[in-house]
Design an enzyme around this catalytic site. Structure first.
Site, PDB file in Angstrom:
ATOM      1  N   GLU A   1      21.998  -1.710  15.686  1.00 24.73           N
ATOM      2  CA  GLU A   1      22.875  -1.547  14.521  1.00 24.73           C
ATOM      3  C   GLU A   1      24.258  -1.061  14.954  1.00 24.73           C
ATOM      4  OE1 GLU A   1      22.829   1.061  10.337  1.00 24.73           O
ATOM      5  OE2 GLU A   1      21.594   1.686  12.047  1.00 24.73           O
TER       6      GLU A   1
ATOM      7  N   LYS B   1      23.056  -4.104   4.294  1.00 30.26           N
ATOM      8  CA  LYS B   1      22.054  -3.032   4.240  1.00 30.26           C
ATOM      9  C   LYS B   1      21.873  -2.525   2.813  1.00 30.26           C
ATOM     10  CE  LYS B   1      21.028   1.276   6.782  1.00 30.26           C
ATOM     11  NZ  LYS B   1      21.579   2.178   7.815  1.00 30.26           N
TER      12      LYS B   1
ATOM     13  N   CYS C   1      17.853  -0.424  10.051  1.00 32.97           N
ATOM     14  CA  CYS C   1      17.588   0.996  10.225  1.00 32.97           C
ATOM     15  C   CYS C   1      16.824   1.624   9.059  1.00 32.97           C
ATOM     16  CB  CYS C   1      18.905   1.723  10.487  1.00 32.97           C
ATOM     17  SG  CYS C   1      18.703   3.323  11.320  1.00 32.97           S
TER      18      CYS C   1
END
Length: 308
Positions: free
Chosen positions: A38, A114, A146
């Site tokens: 990321e 995200k 994540c």
């Protein structure tokens, strides 16, 4: 192939990243996919500060020069390139943490914003769409960033959309990497999919990247935070095999419901589990010839399917 490496600094020329990618392929020339952590191109010193002004100053739209240069690099290398996630500047000035994949032909194959930024620590606006990419020579890959892994709904949705592999790019610099390793295996088990979790290396990150099979077995893992390459040849037939015969030969979660059973209400979502649409998509439903879904479906030519 997973590249566990420390992040490049914000604003650094892409030449350094290009050299990093070339070196990885020199060691594993058979690789078809090159995946980085990321925000790999957006390091903000050590310790990594992730200052909003620095991230915003480096943000570009996905049709900007950064993605164009990365697409050219993917074409040069002849691989699917997942350079982690990038700071995307939205059309109304929003700042998104966006995972991208570039094709071997040198184009943007797909992107994912995200949905669950790590709050209150991250400055990003949440995305509102899931994305599964059909990567030629690799399989159906669901994009995941994540902290998304801490919300089981995300991996469930991607698996239901037909993902065989979940690519979870990570920038974990904190002690909770130990819990993320459990989550990677748990998400693989409860959805019967491969999970690839690639974290950044030290001194910035905690490392411990891993690749998990559809029954939760660890195929490859980095034991610590040192820079490392993880390579694995994923037998995607294992997804169908485990779903048909059960995890450990026993559990078949995607075959839980029987015809005619009532829907189960899910008040927390304002929705329900409907037995008629519980089976994961294969991009062509055996019953109807089309993908079962709730909501709007976008099919981007050749490679991408996303659901809002």
């Amino acid at each position: 192939m997973v590249v566990q490496a420390p992040p490049q600094l914000i604003g650094a020329p892409l030449d350094g990243f290009a050299d990093e990618a070339r070196r990885a392929l020199e060691r594993h020339p058979e690789a078809k996919l090159l995946a980085f952590p990321e925000l790999h191109l957006f390091g903000d010193g050590y310790p990594d500060l992730q200052r909003e002004e620095a991230l915003r100053g480096a943000a570009e739209p996905l049709d900007g020069p950064r993605v164009e240069a990365l697409a050219s690099l993917a074409s040069e290398l002849g691989v699917w390139l997942a350079p982690g996630s990038v700071c995307e500047l939205g059309e109304h000035g929003e700042l998104f943490n966006t995972q991208i994949v570039l094709s071997p032909e040198g184009r943007l194959a797909g992107s994912y914003r995200k949905i669950f930024p790590w709050r209150p620590h991250e400055p990003y606006v949440p995305g509102d769409r899931f994305a599964v990419l059909d990567l030629d020579g690799i399989g159906r890959v669901g994009l995941n960033i994540c902290y998304d892994a801490w919300f089981p709904e995300t991996t469930r949705q991607l698996s239901w959309m037909g993902a065989e592999v979940i690519l979870n790019v990570v920038k974990t610099t904190t002690a909770d990497r130990a819990q993320e390793l459990v989550l990677a295996r748990a998400n693989a088990i409860v959805n019967q999919v491969f999970v690839v979790s690639v974290n950044c290396a030290g001194p910035t990150g905690m490392g411990q990247s891993l690749i998990v099979d559809p029954e939760g077995g660890v195929i490859a893992e980095a034991p610590d935070a040192e820079p490392m390459l993880l390579a694995a040849d994923l037998d995607l037939a294992a997804v169908d095999r485990v779903r048909a015969h059960g995890t450990a030969g026993v559990n078949r979660m995607w075959s839980q419901f029987r015809p005619g059973e009532p829907a189960i209400q899910l008040p927390v979502y304002g929705g329900r589990i409907d037995p008629r649409t519980w089976q994961p998509s294969t991009f062509s439903s055996p019953a109807t010839g089309s993908s079962p879904t709730t909501g709007h479906v976008d099919v981007v030519p050749a490679t991408v399917r996303s659901v809002s």
